[in-house]
Design an enzyme around this catalytic site. Structure first.
Site, PDB file in Angstrom:
ATOM      1  N   ASP A   8       5.589  38.046  55.093  1.00  0.00           N
ATOM      2  CA  ASP A   8       6.296  39.018  54.245  1.00  0.00           C
ATOM      3  C   ASP A   8       5.792  40.464  54.371  1.00  0.00           C
ATOM      4  O   ASP A   8       4.725  40.807  53.831  1.00  0.00           O
ATOM      5  CB  ASP A   8       6.200  38.616  52.765  1.00  0.00           C
ATOM      6  CG  ASP A   8       6.685  37.206  52.487  1.00  0.00           C
ATOM      7  OD1 ASP A   8       6.422  36.314  53.313  1.00  0.00           O
ATOM      8  OD2 ASP A   8       7.305  36.986  51.429  1.00  0.00           O
ATOM      9  N   GLU A  39      11.590  40.315  53.344  1.00  0.00           N
ATOM     10  CA  GLU A  39      12.218  40.324  52.012  1.00  0.00           C
ATOM     11  C   GLU A  39      11.639  41.369  51.067  1.00  0.00           C
ATOM     12  O   GLU A  39      12.282  41.730  50.086  1.00  0.00           O
ATOM     13  CB  GLU A  39      12.138  38.946  51.345  1.00  0.00           C
ATOM     14  CG  GLU A  39      10.740  38.578  50.883  1.00  0.00           C
ATOM     15  CD  GLU A  39      10.718  37.638  49.678  1.00  0.00           C
ATOM     16  OE1 GLU A  39      11.779  37.265  49.166  1.00  0.00           O
ATOM     17  OE2 GLU A  39       9.596  37.302  49.248  1.00  0.00           O
ATOM     18  N   ASN A  40      10.420  41.859  51.369  1.00  0.00           N
ATOM     19  CA  ASN A  40       9.777  42.861  50.501  1.00  0.00           C
ATOM     20  C   ASN A  40       9.615  44.204  51.205  1.00  0.00           C
ATOM     21  O   ASN A  40       8.808  45.038  50.767  1.00  0.00           O
ATOM     22  CB  ASN A  40       8.397  42.374  50.055  1.00  0.00           C
ATOM     23  CG  ASN A  40       8.410  40.983  49.459  1.00  0.00           C
ATOM     24  OD1 ASN A  40       7.894  40.040  50.060  1.00  0.00           O
ATOM     25  ND2 ASN A  40       9.009  40.839  48.292  1.00  0.00           N
ATOM     26  N   ASN A  67      14.037  35.024  48.377  1.00  0.00           N
ATOM     27  CA  ASN A  67      14.686  35.325  47.093  1.00  0.00           C
ATOM     28  C   ASN A  67      14.891  36.821  46.861  1.00  0.00           C
ATOM     29  O   ASN A  67      15.839  37.225  46.179  1.00  0.00           O
ATOM     30  CB  ASN A  67      13.874  34.727  45.935  1.00  0.00           C
ATOM     31  CG  ASN A  67      12.419  35.155  45.953  1.00  0.00           C
ATOM     32  OD1 ASN A  67      11.729  34.986  46.967  1.00  0.00           O
ATOM     33  ND2 ASN A  67      11.953  35.727  44.868  1.00  0.00           N
ATOM     34  N   HIS A  68      14.011  37.675  47.422  1.00  0.00           N
ATOM     35  CA  HIS A  68      14.141  39.119  47.176  1.00  0.00           C
ATOM     36  C   HIS A  68      15.205  39.806  48.041  1.00  0.00           C
ATOM     37  O   HIS A  68      15.450  41.000  47.873  1.00  0.00           O
ATOM     38  CB  HIS A  68      12.796  39.832  47.380  1.00  0.00           C
ATOM     39  CG  HIS A  68      11.892  39.718  46.187  1.00  0.00           C
ATOM     40  ND1 HIS A  68      12.208  40.290  44.972  1.00  0.00           N
ATOM     41  CD2 HIS A  68      10.712  39.096  46.013  1.00  0.00           C
ATOM     42  CE1 HIS A  68      11.248  40.023  44.105  1.00  0.00           C
ATOM     43  NE2 HIS A  68      10.324  39.292  44.697  1.00  0.00           N
ATOM     44  N   HIS A 150      10.704  29.440  52.731  1.00  0.00           N
ATOM     45  CA  HIS A 150      10.311  30.389  51.693  1.00  0.00           C
ATOM     46  C   HIS A 150      10.226  29.642  50.358  1.00  0.00           C
ATOM     47  O   HIS A 150      11.260  29.352  49.743  1.00  0.00           O
ATOM     48  CB  HIS A 150      11.369  31.493  51.646  1.00  0.00           C
ATOM     49  CG  HIS A 150      10.934  32.708  50.928  1.00  0.00           C
ATOM     50  ND1 HIS A 150      10.099  33.642  51.496  1.00  0.00           N
ATOM     51  CD2 HIS A 150      11.182  33.156  49.669  1.00  0.00           C
ATOM     52  CE1 HIS A 150       9.876  34.613  50.635  1.00  0.00           C
ATOM     53  NE2 HIS A 150      10.514  34.337  49.509  1.00  0.00           N
ATOM     54  N   HIS A 175       6.468  33.533  50.965  1.00  0.00           N
ATOM     55  CA  HIS A 175       6.765  33.784  49.558  1.00  0.00           C
ATOM     56  C   HIS A 175       5.532  33.920  48.656  1.00  0.00           C
ATOM     57  O   HIS A 175       5.540  34.744  47.762  1.00  0.00           O
ATOM     58  CB  HIS A 175       7.708  32.733  48.952  1.00  0.00           C
ATOM     59  CG  HIS A 175       7.986  32.926  47.484  1.00  0.00           C
ATOM     60  ND1 HIS A 175       8.741  33.978  47.007  1.00  0.00           N
ATOM     61  CD2 HIS A 175       7.599  32.228  46.389  1.00  0.00           C
ATOM     62  CE1 HIS A 175       8.815  33.891  45.683  1.00  0.00           C
ATOM     63  NE2 HIS A 175       8.124  32.848  45.282  1.00  0.00           N
ATOM     64  N   HIS A 177       2.601  35.049  49.454  1.00  0.00           N
ATOM     65  CA  HIS A 177       1.832  36.227  49.865  1.00  0.00           C
ATOM     66  C   HIS A 177       0.343  35.936  50.009  1.00  0.00           C
ATOM     67  O   HIS A 177      -0.462  36.868  50.064  1.00  0.00           O
ATOM     68  CB  HIS A 177       2.055  37.416  48.912  1.00  0.00           C
ATOM     69  CG  HIS A 177       3.459  37.933  48.923  1.00  0.00           C
ATOM     70  ND1 HIS A 177       3.839  39.106  48.314  1.00  0.00           N
ATOM     71  CD2 HIS A 177       4.592  37.428  49.483  1.00  0.00           C
ATOM     72  CE1 HIS A 177       5.137  39.304  48.479  1.00  0.00           C
ATOM     73  NE2 HIS A 177       5.615  38.288  49.184  1.00  0.00           N
TER      74      HIS A 177
HETATM   75 FE   LIG Z   1       7.650  37.878  49.603  1.00  0.00          FE
HETATM   76 FE   LIG Z   2       9.866  35.548  47.910  1.00  0.00          FE
END
Ligand SMILES: [Fe+2]
Ligand SMILES: [Fe+2]
Length: 259
Positions: A8, A39-40, A67-68, A150, A175, A177
């Protein structure tokens, strides 16, 4: 062939450490395909078309998400136009796709699949059955198959590793991290690691300013999330895949301390 997967990418510190080191990692390790979770990438929350284009320009071939991915509205249309940006395949009705087949730098066809767990995550279709559907439909000639799973809990990720063992080249989690130290090749030939870890600011609570998160735990009140700036690290996994069988020959973690 060597496949590099970067965990990520979080906000500008994550993007910067990738920009500073990706070319060297690719050259030094004879990398044939670069996949990264983005995603981030936009300030910790989602990804924009412009940031995705910047990441592609750095040499990332496929961007996976989680999800992000839905945090930035402008990416919804782009997901439909840019097949190399994928989102978890088990979202029931969503823009874009959850799997892409592309050729590596040396012309080897590779499938990249993105799935999302269901424990402590937004409700989605079953990732295990979705994986079956994708693999049943995939061209059998595409031997190199990478899965970014994820998910929040270790047990769901480990179960997915065993479920797909021998059917894909690698299952690497994202996910949380937090990188895990369980890098291995399962008996069927699938490389596995529960979580790749974040590529971003580690002087933080999983990317967010430490004081804000401590306040949230102390008060239970909502706080305005702000991405941290310090302690950039890059966390990745390098998988050597036998392109004739699709099985992993070797897997190792690759980390860079940027500060
Ligand atoms: Fe993430
Ligand atoms: Fe995530």
């Amino acid at each position: 062939m060597n496949l590099l997967f970067i965990g990520d990418i979080f906000a500008s510190p994550g993007r910067r450490i990738v920009a500073d080191h990706l070319e060297d990692i690719v050259a030094t390790n004879s990398i044939d395909l670069v996949v990264a979770n983005g995603e981030n990438a936009a300030g910790g929350f989602g990804i924009t078309p412009a940031i995705a284009e910047d990441l592609f320009a750095l040499g990332i071939d496929v961007i996976t998400t989680g999800n992000h991915v839905w945090d930035k509205r402008e990416v919804y249309d782009y997901l439909g136009r840019q097949p190399r940006l994928i989102r978890p395949a088990n979202y029931p009705k969503a823009p874009g796709g959850g799997v892409v087949t592309i050729c590596s730098r040396s012309g080897i066809p590779c499938a990249v699949i993105n799935l999302q767990g269901r424990t402590y995550m937004p409700p989605t279709d079953c990732p295990f059955r979705t994986a079956d559907d994708i693999l049943n439909r995939l061209d059998p000639a595409v031997k190199v198959r990478f899965v970014d799973f994820h998910a929040e809990v270790t047990s769901e990720k480990i179960a997915m590793g065993w479920y797909l063992d021998g059917r894909v080249s690698a299952v690497v989690g994202t996910h949380t991290h937090v990188p895990t130290a369980d890098t291995r090749i399962l008996p069927g030939g699938t490389a596995y690691q529960t979580d790749c870890g974040m590529t971003g600011p580690y002087r933080s609570v999983i990317g967010v300013e430490t004081d804000l998160i401590i306040q949230r735990f102390l008060t239970s009140l909502p706080v305005r999330m702000e991405s941290a700036r310090a302690g950039a690290e890059l966390h990745a996994v390098i998988i050597d895949v036998d392109e004739a069988t699709g099985h992993a020959r070797a897997v190792r973690r690759h980390a860079i301390d940027g500060d």
